[in-house]
Write a protein that holds these residues in place. Structure first.
Motif, short mmCIF file in Angstrom:
data_model
loop_
_atom_site.label_atom_id
_atom_site.label_comp_id
_atom_site.label_asym_id
_atom_site.label_seq_id
_atom_site.Cartn_x
_atom_site.Cartn_y
_atom_site.Cartn_z
N GLU A 86 43.40 19.62 33.21
CA GLU A 86 43.66 20.45 32.01
C GLU A 86 44.26 22.08 32.25
OE1 GLU A 86 40.04 20.60 29.73
OE2 GLU A 86 40.25 18.58 29.00
N ARG A 87 45.31 22.23 31.27
CA ARG A 87 45.78 23.68 31.63
C ARG A 87 44.78 24.81 31.32
NH1 ARG A 87 51.32 25.53 31.11
NH2 ARG A 87 51.18 27.59 30.26
N ARG A 88 43.94 24.57 30.48
CA ARG A 88 43.00 25.68 30.21
C ARG A 88 42.11 25.95 31.46
NH1 ARG A 88 37.55 24.75 29.10
NH2 ARG A 88 37.26 22.42 29.19
N LEU A 89 41.97 25.02 32.31
CA LEU A 89 41.15 25.27 33.55
C LEU A 89 41.97 26.05 34.33
CD1 LEU A 89 38.69 24.82 35.42
CD2 LEU A 89 39.79 22.65 35.96
N LEU A 90 43.45 25.81 34.45
CA LEU A 90 44.36 26.45 35.51
C LEU A 90 44.47 28.07 35.04
CD1 LEU A 90 46.78 23.89 36.46
CD2 LEU A 90 44.63 24.28 37.22
N THR A 91 44.70 28.10 33.67
CA THR A 91 44.67 29.49 33.10
C THR A 91 43.35 30.41 33.20
OG1 THR A 91 44.16 29.01 30.86
CG2 THR A 91 46.58 29.01 31.36
N GLY A 92 42.28 29.49 33.07
CA GLY A 92 40.85 30.33 33.29
C GLY A 92 40.64 30.70 34.69
N ASP B 193 42.75 33.75 35.46
CA ASP B 193 42.02 34.97 34.94
C ASP B 193 40.94 35.49 35.57
OD1 ASP B 193 43.76 34.79 32.54
OD2 ASP B 193 42.41 33.92 31.50
N LEU B 194 40.32 34.46 36.37
CA LEU B 194 39.03 34.99 37.15
C LEU B 194 39.70 35.35 38.61
CD1 LEU B 194 36.93 31.96 36.31
CD2 LEU B 194 36.54 34.15 36.13
N GLY B 195 41.07 35.27 38.87
CA GLY B 195 41.59 35.75 39.99
C GLY B 195 41.34 34.35 40.98
N VAL B 196 41.13 33.26 40.68
CA VAL B 196 41.37 32.06 41.71
C VAL B 196 42.74 31.57 41.62
CG1 VAL B 196 40.44 29.60 41.87
CG2 VAL B 196 38.83 31.37 41.16
N THR B 197 43.32 31.83 42.79
CA THR B 197 44.58 31.43 43.07
C THR B 197 44.99 30.45 43.85
OG1 THR B 197 45.01 33.31 44.42
CG2 THR B 197 45.48 33.85 42.12
N ALA B 198 44.14 29.52 44.42
CA ALA B 198 44.14 28.48 45.29
C ALA B 198 43.97 27.34 44.70
CB ALA B 198 43.50 28.72 46.74
N LEU B 199 44.65 25.96 44.84
CA LEU B 199 44.39 24.76 44.07
C LEU B 199 44.28 23.77 45.00
CD1 LEU B 199 44.40 24.08 40.99
CD2 LEU B 199 46.67 23.78 41.10
N ASP B 200 43.53 23.03 44.87
CA ASP B 200 43.33 21.70 46.19
C ASP B 200 43.52 20.49 45.28
OD1 ASP B 200 42.98 20.75 48.69
OD2 ASP B 200 41.04 20.00 47.88
N THR C 164 51.80 19.40 32.83
CA THR C 164 51.23 19.93 32.10
C THR C 164 50.78 21.55 32.40
OG1 THR C 164 49.04 19.58 33.36
CG2 THR C 164 49.43 17.91 31.53
N ALA C 165 51.41 21.87 33.48
CA ALA C 165 51.23 23.14 34.00
C ALA C 165 52.22 23.65 35.01
CB ALA C 165 49.74 23.62 34.43
N GLY C 166 53.30 23.13 34.83
CA GLY C 166 54.47 23.09 35.82
C GLY C 166 54.79 24.68 35.97
N ASP C 167 54.77 25.49 34.87
CA ASP C 167 55.04 26.86 34.77
C ASP C 167 54.02 27.80 35.58
OD1 ASP C 167 53.81 26.15 32.72
OD2 ASP C 167 53.59 28.24 31.81
N LEU C 168 52.95 27.27 35.88
CA LEU C 168 51.67 27.92 36.30
C LEU C 168 51.62 27.76 37.92
CD1 LEU C 168 48.82 27.30 33.71
CD2 LEU C 168 50.24 29.28 33.82
N HIS D 270 31.90 28.06 34.53
CA HIS D 270 31.34 27.66 35.73
C HIS D 270 31.99 28.22 37.12
CE1 HIS D 270 28.79 25.60 38.77
NE2 HIS D 270 30.10 24.47 39.08
N LEU D 271 33.28 27.98 36.83
CA LEU D 271 34.04 28.62 37.92
C LEU D 271 33.66 30.08 37.93
CD1 LEU D 271 36.31 27.91 40.04
CD2 LEU D 271 37.94 28.33 38.19
N GLY D 272 33.63 30.68 36.69
CA GLY D 272 33.42 32.40 37.04
C GLY D 272 32.02 32.59 37.33
#
Length: 285
Positions: A18-24, A27-34, A51-55, A252-254
């Motif tokens: 979901e896009r909200r997870l990536l934006t969240g 916001d938390l400074g998590v900039t790595a995605l696996d 869903t999040a190509g711009d992100l 939870h990520l936070g």
């Protein structure tokens, strides 16, 4: 010498993407995605782009190759041609070259390959090395759920990965931890070049987390919860610089990001490793 600051990687294994997870996460400074080619029914890359190509340019993206759609579900292959094609397809579907492409659980095929295991691994690693040289990805690595079968296959003829991903945390057995350490030494990888995964063994709701208090592994600090302490300790079992962890909830990520302030008592970890080895030896005998 002090290792790198611990980093959280958002893993998408069971995620709804979901896009909200990536934006969240951002916001938390998590900039790595696996992620992986086979996540979300082999559609993870396409869903992310839609869903999040711009992100996506804001993230360091890692993915994995090794599983392919088959007539009876997912099948594993170390075929160099299929692997390189999968890397090319990943870059196309994501709209950008991944920062890291992992060879996904090579032991899955190596267990069945006799007697050419070392040749198979060398060819698969060479395929990813070539894909990197062609600019299809920025770097490549190995992600292994059970690294033990790989130990006898590390050789000068096998290209060295830039990153190794292994299971990490209090639920990982002595054999797997020792195998990971051996691979790390054989490939001369620093803490920053080693990633952990599955720090809770699949869920934070398992009864084991009610019975065990991982805060024992931290230097005196009453601010962290048991879940946070387990996560922070996972960076030392084995020593890793990053941990990929999955969730669908930014809260939870936070909580996990907040755990990084904890300081692990290394002597307690080493004593725990000794106890694990002793217990493992008793069981095998």
């Amino acid at each position: 010498m002090r290792g790198p600051d611990p980093r959280v990687v958002l893993g998408l294994h069971r995620s709804r993407h979901e896009r909200r997870l990536l934006t969240g996460a951002l916001d938390l400074g998590v900039t790595a995605l696996d992620t992986s080619t086979n996540y979300a029914g082999f559609r993870s890359h396409q869903i992310l782009a839609r869903t999040a190509g711009d992100l996506l340019p804001k993230f360091m993206i890692s993915t994995k190759v090794g599983y392919f759609p088959g007539p009876d579900g997912a099948e594993h292959s170390l075929d160099p041609v299929r692997l390189e094609a999968a890397v090319e397809e990943a870059a196309k579907d994501l709209g950008r070259a991944p920062d890291i492409v992992f060879l996904h659980n090579p032991e899955q095929s190596l267990r069945q390959a006799v007697p050419y295991k070392k040749d198979l691994l060398a060819a698969a690693c060479t395929a990813l090395d070539d894909a990197t040289a062609k600019g299809l990805c920025a770097a490549w690595g190995v992600a292994s759920w059970d690294p033990s079968p790989l130990l006898s296959m590390v050789a000068p003829t096998v290209p060295r990965p830039s990153v190794l991903m292994v299971r990490a945390g209090l639920l990982v057995g002595a054999r797997t931890l020792d195998a990971a350490d051996t691979l790390i030494d054989a490939w001369d990888l620093s803490d920053g070049e080693v990633w952990g995964m599955s720090p809770f063994g699949g869920t934070t709701n398992a009864s084991v987390w009610d019975r065990v208090d991982p805060r024992l592994f931290l230097q005196a600090d009453g601010r962290l919860s048991r879940v946070q302490a387990a996560f922070r300790t996972a960076y030392h079992l084995p020593r890793v610089g990053s941990i990929a962890v999955g969730t669908d909830e930014p809260a939870h990520l936070g909580e996990l990001v907040g755990a990084l302030v904890g300081q692990v008592e290394e002597r307690t970890v080493q004593e725990y490793r000794r106890l694990l080895r002793d217990r493992s030896g008793d069981q095998s005998s």
